[in-house]
Design a protein around this motif. Sequence first.
Motif, PDB file in Angstrom:
ATOM      1  N   VAL A 130       0.836  -1.205   0.000  1.00  0.00           N
ATOM      2  CA  VAL A 130       0.000   0.000   0.000  1.00  0.00           C
ATOM      3  C   VAL A 130       0.870   1.253   0.000  1.00  0.00           C
ATOM      4  O   VAL A 130       0.614   2.215  -0.738  1.00  0.00           O
ATOM      5  CB  VAL A 130      -0.946  -0.018   1.217  1.00  0.00           C
ATOM      6  N   HIS A 133       2.356   2.111  -3.484  1.00  0.00           N
ATOM      7  CA  HIS A 133       1.527   2.392  -4.663  1.00  0.00           C
ATOM      8  C   HIS A 133       1.511   3.897  -4.933  1.00  0.00           C
ATOM      9  O   HIS A 133       1.105   4.684  -4.073  1.00  0.00           O
ATOM     10  CB  HIS A 133       0.098   1.891  -4.465  1.00  0.00           C
ATOM     11  N   LEU A 136      -2.003   6.033  -4.579  1.00  0.00           N
ATOM     12  CA  LEU A 136      -2.710   6.165  -3.313  1.00  0.00           C
ATOM     13  C   LEU A 136      -2.160   7.371  -2.553  1.00  0.00           C
ATOM     14  O   LEU A 136      -0.976   7.690  -2.636  1.00  0.00           O
ATOM     15  CB  LEU A 136      -2.547   4.904  -2.460  1.00  0.00           C
ATOM     16  N   TYR A 168      -8.345  -4.779  -6.016  1.00  0.00           N
ATOM     17  CA  TYR A 168      -9.199  -3.619  -5.773  1.00  0.00           C
ATOM     18  C   TYR A 168      -8.859  -2.523  -6.776  1.00  0.00           C
ATOM     19  O   TYR A 168      -7.684  -2.249  -7.031  1.00  0.00           O
ATOM     20  CB  TYR A 168      -8.995  -3.093  -4.352  1.00  0.00           C
ATOM     21  N   HIS A 169      -9.892  -1.896  -7.347  1.00  0.00           N
ATOM     22  CA  HIS A 169      -9.709  -0.811  -8.302  1.00  0.00           C
ATOM     23  C   HIS A 169     -10.116   0.502  -7.652  1.00  0.00           C
ATOM     24  O   HIS A 169     -11.082   0.555  -6.867  1.00  0.00           O
ATOM     25  CB  HIS A 169     -10.535  -1.052  -9.563  1.00  0.00           C
ATOM     26  N   PHE A 170      -9.407   1.561  -7.984  1.00  0.00           N
ATOM     27  CA  PHE A 170      -9.661   2.852  -7.351  1.00  0.00           C
ATOM     28  C   PHE A 170      -9.115   3.956  -8.236  1.00  0.00           C
ATOM     29  O   PHE A 170      -8.279   3.725  -9.117  1.00  0.00           O
ATOM     30  CB  PHE A 170      -9.006   2.908  -5.969  1.00  0.00           C
ATOM     31  N   LEU A 174      -7.122   8.203  -3.799  1.00  0.00           N
ATOM     32  CA  LEU A 174      -7.764   7.493  -2.697  1.00  0.00           C
ATOM     33  C   LEU A 174      -6.754   7.349  -1.566  1.00  0.00           C
ATOM     34  O   LEU A 174      -5.581   7.044  -1.797  1.00  0.00           O
ATOM     35  CB  LEU A 174      -8.220   6.107  -3.158  1.00  0.00           C
ATOM     36  N   ASP A 176      -4.788   5.734   1.619  1.00  0.00           N
ATOM     37  CA  ASP A 176      -4.439   4.375   2.019  1.00  0.00           C
ATOM     38  C   ASP A 176      -5.396   3.838   3.073  1.00  0.00           C
ATOM     39  O   ASP A 176      -5.720   2.647   3.086  1.00  0.00           O
ATOM     40  CB  ASP A 176      -2.992   4.311   2.510  1.00  0.00           C
ATOM     41  N   ASP A 178      -8.645   4.578   3.311  1.00  0.00           N
ATOM     42  CA  ASP A 178      -9.877   4.180   2.631  1.00  0.00           C
ATOM     43  C   ASP A 178      -9.692   2.875   1.860  1.00  0.00           C
ATOM     44  O   ASP A 178     -10.616   2.059   1.768  1.00  0.00           O
ATOM     45  CB  ASP A 178     -10.342   5.290   1.681  1.00  0.00           C
ATOM     46  N   PHE A 179      -8.513   2.682   1.299  1.00  0.00           N
ATOM     47  CA  PHE A 179      -8.229   1.414   0.619  1.00  0.00           C
ATOM     48  C   PHE A 179      -8.310   0.261   1.609  1.00  0.00           C
ATOM     49  O   PHE A 179      -8.956  -0.762   1.348  1.00  0.00           O
ATOM     50  CB  PHE A 179      -6.853   1.463  -0.033  1.00  0.00           C
ATOM     51  N   ARG A 182     -11.866  -0.645   2.618  1.00  0.00           N
ATOM     52  CA  ARG A 182     -12.583  -1.494   1.660  1.00  0.00           C
ATOM     53  C   ARG A 182     -12.219  -2.955   1.854  1.00  0.00           C
ATOM     54  O   ARG A 182     -13.093  -3.843   1.863  1.00  0.00           O
ATOM     55  CB  ARG A 182     -12.258  -1.055   0.236  1.00  0.00           C
TER      56      ARG A 182
END
Length: 336
Positions: A130, A133, A136, A168-170, A174, A176, A178-179, A182
């Motif tokens: 995470v 990425h 994010l 997961y797509h975003f 967004l 981290d 909130d990721f 989900r």
Amino acid sequence: MKLPEALFKLGAALLLAVCVAGAWFVFELYSFKRNPVNLSQAQMFVVEPGASLHSIARQLQDKGIIENPRYLTLLGRWHGNAARLQAGEYRLEPGIRPLEILDKMEAGEVVQYALTIVEGWNFRELLQAVSQHPKLQHTLSGLSGAQIMQLLGAPGQHPEGRFLPETYHFSAGLTDLDFLKRAYEAMTAVLEREWQQRAEGLPYESSYEALIMASIIEKETGVPEERPQIAGVFVRRLERNMRLQTDPTVIYGLGETFDGDIRRRDLRRDTPYNTYTRHGLPPTPIALPGADAIHAALHPASGDSLYFVSKGDGSHHFSATLEEHINAVRQYQLNR
């Protein structure tokens, strides 16, 4: 020439000039609307929150995508999407027309990025993925697992095993948190559904114990078809008060001191996760189990096997007796 006649001719000339200018403007606007914008290759374009159509048009001009921002503004007002453009990152392809850009922004067709949580990762590996990425928004740097769970609205919960592995797509930006939210909510939903549909007579006191078992199953085999068999072995061991004696729990207990090679002394080193020295399940999951591993933990295969050993190809040999297991170890481990 009389004055009224002169005024009439002047007025006629002005009217003609206005008509020509109007016709030229309509032709230019129609050509602007019909022709593709100036793109030889795909380009990313970001609409900031609260940006007006006028500012968006100016940005597109600055990037050389359109030549006349006024025409785009007029198109947006004419077609009624000027006030409904959504913020986000958009991919503009060669051949796209100005009105198609506005339609895309009105529909919010922002670029979608993906991050796959891999089955069998631990929480530390998840946080690393995470944090790396680029799309994010990173807000969790330096926070402990306990602090992150607090922010997720789950104070007191251990983070290990609580996030569902899947892709997961975003959209860009967004957070981290909130990721993770989900993935946390997805795991909660899957675990609750599977718990409600569990087989009868299982030796679990809660869905959390089933999650712990699922994490062990996930780490024990890379062959999907074996998961129910692995679950069956461990469930029968729990029912007989036998120690689970599974290497992945020992490795998890060693933490970052594990160097990739498990030794006899590691099996004898007592930690809360050492299932060679302790009975029952470890205190928490040891990895992020996938939905199939959770299903296997709650629907173990029937049978009489109590042991299994790796055959060296990712699959296992299952045995009902210790004698058979020892022979299998000699065949698949010692001889090999």
